[in-house]
Design a protein around this motif. Structure first.
Motif, PDB file in Angstrom:
ATOM      1  N   PRO A 139      -3.335   4.548  25.541  1.00 23.73           N
ATOM      2  CA  PRO A 139      -4.522   4.101  25.967  1.00 23.73           C
ATOM      3  C   PRO A 139      -5.340   3.759  24.576  1.00 23.73           C
ATOM      4  O   PRO A 139      -6.688   3.344  24.788  1.00 23.73           O
ATOM      5  N   PHE A 140      -5.075   4.287  23.684  1.00 29.38           N
ATOM      6  CA  PHE A 140      -5.699   4.095  22.255  1.00 29.38           C
ATOM      7  C   PHE A 140      -5.127   3.473  21.113  1.00 29.38           C
ATOM      8  O   PHE A 140      -5.211   3.798  20.172  1.00 29.38           O
ATOM      9  N   GLY A 141      -4.186   2.557  21.619  1.00 29.06           N
ATOM     10  CA  GLY A 141      -3.527   1.746  20.486  1.00 29.06           C
ATOM     11  C   GLY A 141      -2.378   1.327  20.971  1.00 29.06           C
ATOM     12  O   GLY A 141      -1.486   2.019  21.775  1.00 29.06           O
ATOM     13  N   LEU A 142      -1.676   0.505  20.185  1.00 33.26           N
ATOM     14  CA  LEU A 142      -0.172   0.244  20.378  1.00 33.26           C
ATOM     15  C   LEU A 142       0.759   1.358  19.687  1.00 33.26           C
ATOM     16  O   LEU A 142       0.461   1.630  18.350  1.00 33.26           O
ATOM     17  N   GLN A 149      -1.094  11.719  29.773  1.00 30.84           N
ATOM     18  CA  GLN A 149      -1.315  12.753  29.065  1.00 30.84           C
ATOM     19  C   GLN A 149      -3.043  12.280  28.525  1.00 30.84           C
ATOM     20  O   GLN A 149      -3.587  13.469  28.358  1.00 30.84           O
ATOM     21  N   ALA A 150      -3.409  11.145  28.275  1.00 34.46           N
ATOM     22  CA  ALA A 150      -4.680  10.855  27.939  1.00 34.46           C
ATOM     23  C   ALA A 150      -5.754  11.252  29.162  1.00 34.46           C
ATOM     24  O   ALA A 150      -6.954  11.381  28.797  1.00 34.46           O
ATOM     25  N   LEU A 176       0.453   2.176  15.591  1.00 28.84           N
ATOM     26  CA  LEU A 176      -0.360   1.123  14.747  1.00 28.84           C
ATOM     27  C   LEU A 176      -1.852   1.530  14.773  1.00 28.84           C
ATOM     28  O   LEU A 176      -2.654   0.925  13.976  1.00 28.84           O
ATOM     29  N   SER A 177      -2.179   2.373  15.680  1.00 29.42           N
ATOM     30  CA  SER A 177      -3.442   2.809  15.675  1.00 29.42           C
ATOM     31  C   SER A 177      -3.682   4.345  15.017  1.00 29.42           C
ATOM     32  O   SER A 177      -2.877   5.201  15.098  1.00 29.42           O
ATOM     33  N   GLN A 178      -4.950   4.544  14.766  1.00 27.26           N
ATOM     34  CA  GLN A 178      -5.110   6.001  14.060  1.00 27.26           C
ATOM     35  C   GLN A 178      -5.592   6.835  15.229  1.00 27.26           C
ATOM     36  O   GLN A 178      -5.579   8.259  14.976  1.00 27.26           O
ATOM     37  N   ARG A 179      -5.812   6.486  16.499  1.00 29.54           N
ATOM     38  CA  ARG A 179      -6.270   7.235  17.618  1.00 29.54           C
ATOM     39  C   ARG A 179      -5.425   7.600  18.703  1.00 29.54           C
ATOM     40  O   ARG A 179      -5.866   8.256  19.631  1.00 29.54           O
ATOM     41  N   ALA A 190      -0.513   7.491  29.413  1.00 25.38           N
ATOM     42  CA  ALA A 190      -1.849   7.312  30.039  1.00 25.38           C
ATOM     43  C   ALA A 190      -2.102   8.625  30.765  1.00 25.38           C
ATOM     44  O   ALA A 190      -3.332   9.206  30.836  1.00 25.38           O
ATOM     45  N   ALA A 227       2.075   0.304  24.968  1.00 24.47           N
ATOM     46  CA  ALA A 227       0.525   0.458  25.219  1.00 24.47           C
ATOM     47  C   ALA A 227       0.090   1.818  25.325  1.00 24.47           C
ATOM     48  O   ALA A 227       0.281   2.548  26.334  1.00 24.47           O
ATOM     49  N   GLU A 283       6.961  -2.809  21.792  1.00 24.17           N
ATOM     50  CA  GLU A 283       5.549  -2.315  21.524  1.00 24.17           C
ATOM     51  C   GLU A 283       4.874  -1.680  22.736  1.00 24.17           C
ATOM     52  O   GLU A 283       5.337  -2.541  23.906  1.00 24.17           O
ATOM     53  N   GLU A 295       0.860  -1.124  -0.009  1.00 22.69           N
ATOM     54  CA  GLU A 295       0.064   0.094  -0.038  1.00 22.69           C
ATOM     55  C   GLU A 295       0.787   1.254   0.182  1.00 22.69           C
ATOM     56  O   GLU A 295       0.227   2.365  -0.082  1.00 22.69           O
ATOM     57  N   PRO A 336       4.191   4.195  28.518  1.00 16.78           N
ATOM     58  CA  PRO A 336       2.869   4.011  28.618  1.00 16.78           C
ATOM     59  C   PRO A 336       2.292   4.842  30.046  1.00 16.78           C
ATOM     60  O   PRO A 336       1.287   5.201  29.849  1.00 16.78           O
TER      61      PRO A 336
END
Lengths: 622, 622
Positions: free
Chosen positions: B475-478, B619-620, B499-502, B617, B473, B471, B247, B613
């Motif tokens: 809170p919204f993805g790896l 920051q989130a 690995l996540s968009q969030r 966490a 973690a 890898e 891609e 992490p």
């Protein structure tokens, strides 16, 4: 049962997770240690927050690398345990999960492991806490529940019991039948996880690819049955490490999680009518479905006109206008297509959000009210549309992503619904009929995080079963494709997910939103006759390379005349031991949607997915 | 060498792939069969298109499940081969890749396999074509090159030889040393693939996770060395199955591919100065780098003022203004921060595209011209900025994603560059100095498809070596995180991919574009003193949960006084056998960028990634 979920199973901050879990109706949580370590608050504050949300903290987890350790590590671990017990007392968590040791320092001595776990249990007992011992599939010396149970028996302490996790047993292909003979009160906790069958390292599989029961390939119902036969009455919980769940909005994940437990309970209940140690969820049975009665498009006036031209090229004739709404009915064979351009309607809302697109499916059903009852019991939303005088109210539910599924009473026959709601007046275009007979399947384009949601929804709510999961090469990335169907194959859906952002499927999704209908496959009895008629009507098909046919002849033994006809007509071909599949794709219209025309020969039971790359490459070369 | 690439390694239609491959300077291609099957054109047309692009078709591949087959399959396969030979003649492809049989029908009989391959070679010879036999790592009876070579020897046909693929040998941990004793002219073709070390099924690993040489963990140079020692003089090619490459825009992939071959050749050349059967690429040597001299921010007037306030809180003083541009220099210890608010400059272009962000790094280097020579030889772009009278021209290159890397001559000493280009005038804010000494590392936030690009760029162009891939973690993805550093660790970069968009990292990327600096870590000698001073200056740090320290004490033996100081100051801690790492993160400013303050104790050689992490966490939860 008391339904619980591990906080690691959801995305978000701990507080957001708790709120999502409570909203989905769970009774308790397993607290994943990292979630607490990074939580800005004390154990007592967490106790208050969970209690306010109506949740209990059922388990603190995990406590690692404890049993079978030499000194000084063993006493250091006991000290560590005391500190965790302090926390558990403060937060009101009654049990800790101790998972089997993976440390290279650990020794293979079940008696030592038992003695050390006895000591841990003794210390837990002083605070009225309990210790659950669980065999990790990748534990260094203890990887099977049977081994863990031997150690727990040997330790022989009232505050020590077994924790079972279906993943660790089923991933190793260990037989769960032995669980039924373990005393139920020595099973302290139950974690249920499903997973796709993958050939990979079990640790990586476990950490990244577990799924909720009903989303994977494991016999989770059979496992759960054995635990219930043992007399287990404790919490039913989910501990799911899944990369996609880590990023999926947690409200959706929590609903999927609850649906998976309800599904699991209801399936197990059917196997356990003789013994019932706990109360299992009992929804209305899965409805008997018999194919799609209609497909409804959301449109405005302009796109309704475009659609009208298009479906007439496909051989449909306009046979009715809705009694009270700007809704038109088209028919060919047994296929009904509805174009809904009514302002201020549900369909118009979908049109405004997603453009011209499918907004509803009508499924034939022997008992629509029971079907809706099943769906709402399984946590789907019921949908009620405004109904005009003398029109029929067809019960409907909201599918994941927002489209509707209507349940059309079988008793109405082929025409009952349409006679009630439409003024039937045939436009006389029957000469265009191209021999399309039925809706063979509907293919959905799903966002990556919706595939598991849809597999569980179709299984738990509609009683469909998933088939093989395939990966197909688009020129701009991979597509994962999986069919779901009912037992008599009268209802088939194909779930397509683009793993890339750049495929045509992904770009269609970004226009129409995840959960959109990607294409509609219509069946016929003779694809060559039908394709010729459709071409004569003005339908344009995706051209297929001559090289495809040259290669096909080297792969499959096909009569030269048939091969020549397929080459001439641009028809694709697949063969399974059960039968053949001949199919052809139309060019796509507004929004990327297109039609497929298919002829099944014999008992072919798939979707020609291996030919999709030929279509995708052709579309990309235009 | 003749450099080639398999069409399966790139995204796009076949025509687009060929154009990208030609633009990157390749000599030829391996034609992946599916690309031809879905190509809308004949073999002769393909021959003309490739020739017009200056490319040869070196290999048609793959031909499967041929050898060791019973009848009637064997004769059916011969018929299939004849049809493929027809195509190869028409397209001018001189060789077919026959990979070892995976069919359950195949029999374990090397003599039969040899006889059947002899027959295939004989038929190829009639058309002056050649057959290369390759051992697939998951071949049913032939999985090692040694086995394939025995069969080729036994078949003993001039038109049959061996095809080697580093993946199949290195994935099985087979020893490539035996390759050197195979006659070079019986090795017909060479495919080089790297891969990350993964514990998974070798077929899945091979189909989804191969990478270009220099991007993975295999000893590809050692493998290539053995092939060269054998006297091989044929094509050097890449056959890379990689989900992300499928891609990634193919122009970038093709440049990475070419860079990987040049890197491979230049590394192998250093081991082969005694024998040189073929001409290997010989770029200027890897430059000796010694840390970062400066970091340059792109800003406008308003954000330059904000940055000024922020860096002063970090203890920097303004020490100069550029002679001809709206550029300001800040310094603390040996750290130079440059804020570039010059209109119509490269920096302004970056600001307009990405907001306030890092647009350039200045790397100290013993020979900047050689460094640029190395970079351009390795297919990086040189960048020349306009220079005012008496200002120094510091050579620069464009890094993947578009930021600049300047090579600052070591000979200029700590201040030479700045004396030349800036009017030095200290703002007298030295009282704010917080003891920050050097740039410890720069962390980049990369889009998923840029990680391999950056690993290869930093290795081939800058001579950095990658460390462990972790890898983490959010809170919204790896998040995947990997450090790269030079040998003396004076230059360290950390490559982070969401690995996540969030996640926050992904959201920062969507603002600032992939390849953005995510945070800057600055070193100090006493983190408690420095943190106290920074707080007094007004710097705000990400708060860390008390629970983190409770847990830290159960994991690591830390003196209670030190633990108390860390808890008080919000300092995070990591320990390796070589030493300790104490660190703290500032809150982020505009665009998401933030600073880290770090103290290394002993020879700690990582980046405290396991504490990320806790930061994410925290920051989130804000």
């Amino acid at each position: 049962m008391h339904r619980s979920i591990a906080t690691v199973s959801l995305s978000g901050t701990l507080r957001q997770k708790l709120e999502a879990v409570a909203a989905a109706g769970f009774d308790g949580i397993e607290l994943f240690e990292a979630d607490f370590i990074n939580f800005k608050g004390t154990a007592a504050e967490l106790r208050r927050i969970t209690a306010d949300l109506g949740l209990t903290i059922d388990l603190y987890q995990p406590f690692r690398d404890f049993e079978g350790m030499p000194e000084p590590q063993f006493h250091r671990s006991l000290e560590r345990a005391e500190r965790k017990f302090d926390l558990m007392e403060a937060m009101g968590a009654p049990m800790v999960l101790c998972c089997s040791n993976t440390s290279p320092l650990s020794v293979n001595d079940p008696a030592l492991a038992a003695a050390q776990l006895h000591e841990l249990a003794e210390r837990a007992a002083r605070r009225n806490l309990r210790v659950g011992f669980e065999a990790l599939a990748w534990g260094r010396h203890t990887s099977l529940y049977g081994q863990a149970w031997e150690i727990v028996k040997e330790a022989n302490h009232a505050h020590l019991g077994l924790i079972l996790d279906s993943f660790h047993t089923l991933s190793l292909k260990d037989d769960p039948a032995g669980i039924a003979s373990i005393p139920g009160d020595k099973i302290f906790f139950l974690q249920m996880a499903d997973a796709p069958l993958l050939s990979m390292d079990v640790l990586q599989w476990a950490r990244h690819h577990r799924s909720f029961p009903g989303q994977g390939d494991f016999d989770v119902v059979g496992f759960f049955e054995q635990v219930l036969r043992a007399g287990y009455t404790g919490p039913l919980s989910l501990e799911i490490f899944n990369d996609i769940f880590r990023e999926t909005p947690n409200r959706r994940t929590a609903v999927d999680a609850m649906r998976s437990l309800l599904y699991l309970e209801s399936e197990a209940r059917q196997r356990l009518d003789d013994v019932e140690p706990v109360q299992l969820f009992s929804p209305p049975p899965v409805p008997a479905l018999s194919g799609l009665s209609f497909i409804e498009f959301a449109a405005d006036e302009a796109s309704a006109a475009t659609l009208s031209t298009l479906v007439k090229q496909l051989g449909f004739r306009r046979i009715g206008k809705h009694r009270s709404k700007a809704v038109t009915l088209y028919r060919e064979g047994e296929i009904n297509l509805i174009v809904n351009a009514q302002p201020d309607s549900f369909a118009r809302g979908r049109f405004e959000a997603h453009g011209t697109s499918v907004c509803a499916l009508g499924v034939r059903c022997d008992d629509p009210l029971a079907a809706v009852g099943r769906a709402t019991a399984m946590r789907s939303q019921r949908h009620d549309s405004p109904v005009g005088p003398n029109e029929l109210r067809v019960p409907a539910i909201v599918a994941p992503g927002g489209n509707l599924i209507h349940f059309v009473p079988e008793a109405l026959g082929a025409n009952g619904l349409y006679e009630a709601d439409f003024i039937l007046e045939d436009d006389g275009a029957g000469a265009n009929d191209a021999g399309l007979q039925r809706i063979d399947h509907v293919a959905l384009g799903l966002a990556l995080d919706q595939l598991d949601t849809w597999v569980l929804f179709t299984r738990a709510v509609l009683g469909l079963e998933p088939g093989e999961s395939l990966e197909l090469a688009d020129p701009f990335g991979l597509i994962r494709s999986r069919g779901v169907a009912n037992a008599d194959r009268s209802l088939r859906l194909v779930l397509n997910v683009s793993l890339s952002q750049r495929t045509r499927t992904a770009r269609t999704l970004s226009v129409t939103g995840g959960g959109a209908v990607h294409h509609i496959a219509l069946s016929c009895a003779d694809i060559f006759e039908t394709a010729a008629k459709l071409r004569a009507n003005g339908t344009r098909f995706v051209p297929i390379s001559d090289n495809y046919y040259d290669d096909l002849a080297t792969r499959i033994d096909i009569a030269p005349e048939l091969l020549a006809r397929m080459r001439e007509a641009g028809v694709l071909f697949d063969r399974s031991p059960a039968g053949d599949y001949l199919h052809i794709y139309t060019e796509s219209f507004e929004g990327g949607l297109f039609f497929e025309v298919a002829q099944r020969v014999g008992n072919y039971d798939a979707y020609g997915a291996l030919n999709a790359p030929a279509r995708m490459a052709s579309q990309a070369q235009d």
